[in-house]
Design an enzyme around this catalytic site. Structure first.
Site, PDB file in Angstrom:
ATOM      1  CG  HIS A 171      -1.881   1.013   1.027  1.00  0.00           C
ATOM      2  ND1 HIS A 171      -1.665   2.465   1.385  1.00  0.00           N
ATOM      3  CD2 HIS A 171      -2.945   1.092   1.212  1.00  0.00           C
ATOM      4  CE1 HIS A 171      -3.100   2.816   1.552  1.00  0.00           C
ATOM      5  NE2 HIS A 171      -3.500   2.072   0.625  1.00  0.00           N
ATOM      6  NE  ARG A 172       6.161   2.577  -1.718  1.00  0.00           N
ATOM      7  CZ  ARG A 172       6.604   3.265  -2.951  1.00  0.00           C
ATOM      8  NH1 ARG A 172       5.561   3.642  -3.678  1.00  0.00           N
ATOM      9  NH2 ARG A 172       6.704   4.205  -2.249  1.00  0.00           N
ATOM     10  CG  ASP A 173      -0.257   7.480   1.508  1.00  0.00           C
ATOM     11  OD1 ASP A 173       0.373   8.192   2.811  1.00  0.00           O
ATOM     12  OD2 ASP A 173      -0.773   8.181   0.852  1.00  0.00           O
ATOM     13  CB  ILE A 174      -0.916   2.332   5.616  1.00  0.00           C
ATOM     14  CG1 ILE A 174      -1.205   1.279   4.995  1.00  0.00           C
ATOM     15  CG2 ILE A 174      -1.934   2.302   7.457  1.00  0.00           C
ATOM     16  CD1 ILE A 174      -0.887  -0.082   5.619  1.00  0.00           C
ATOM     17  CG  ASN A 200      -4.502   7.266   2.771  1.00  0.00           C
ATOM     18  OD1 ASN A 200      -5.409   8.121   2.809  1.00  0.00           O
ATOM     19  ND2 ASN A 200      -3.259   7.523   2.647  1.00  0.00           N
TER      20      ASN A 200
END
Length: 194
Positions: free
Chosen positions: A72-75, A79
């Site tokens: 995912h890289r953007d938790i 979000n």
């Protein structure tokens, strides 16, 4: 890849199309609030049982993402939405990358960093990122939800350890008696520096 995943805690993708030289995605409309709003709302705090249920559901979603060889890289708290029934939905896959979760892989030069939530490897272009990178961000998100404060930036933590001052991270374990020690210890473990 995201459109193929069907999970109640992952935002649904209905259509992907290109128009006017731009890519678009038609996503589910989620009636709810993100965790960051909930953290800042003194009148509507979540109970420890609700926090645990949300984490279990999001962990299941993250496991599916990783099984599809994605990160995912953007938790972060902004979000993860909580719908009107109290169920979490992970959104914003704009930074997701394929072929990254099963094997360590050097990532692109695109940096997606959220201070307090991003692991140290997110701060450097071309760094190795793995499933544990998402788990660090998820741990940081739930650290904030439990403690009410975002954790110390991972870069500041690394810098302090490098100069032998010790890690400024303040573990959750033992500080929040409404939560089981094993639950808090799991979050602390996810937040360990690699």
């Amino acid at each position: 890849s995201i459109a193929k995943m069907r999970h109640p805690a992952i935002v649904g993708v209905h259509r992907v199309f290109e128009d006017n030289h731009t890519a678009y995605m038609a996503l589910d409309m989620i009636d709810g609030r993100d965790l960051l709003e909930i953290i800042h709302d003194d009148d509507r705090q979540l109970t420890p049982n609700q926090v645990k249920e949300i984490l279990i559901k999001v962990l299941d979603a993250v496991a599916l993402i990783h099984s599809e060889d994605l990160l995912h890289r953007d938790i972060s708290p902004d979000n993860i939405l909580v719908n009107k029934w109290g169920d979490p939905v992970l959104i914003d896959f704009g930074a997701a990358r394929e072929e990254a979760s099963k094997n360590t892989r050097i990532m692109s030069s695109v940096l997606v960093v959220k201070d307090g939530y991003s692991p140290q490897e997110f701060y450097f272009a071309g760094s190795a990122q793995t499933a544990s990178s998402d788990l660090y961000a998820l741990g940081a998100t739930f650290y904030h939800l439990v403690s009410g404060e975002a954790p110390v930036n991972s870069q500041a933590r690394v810098a302090e350890v490098a100069i032998k001052n010790g890690d400024p991270y303040e573990p959750l374990m033992g500080r929040f008696p409404d939560y089981e020690d094993s639950f808090l210890e799991a979050i602390d473990k996810a937040m360990m520096l690699a």
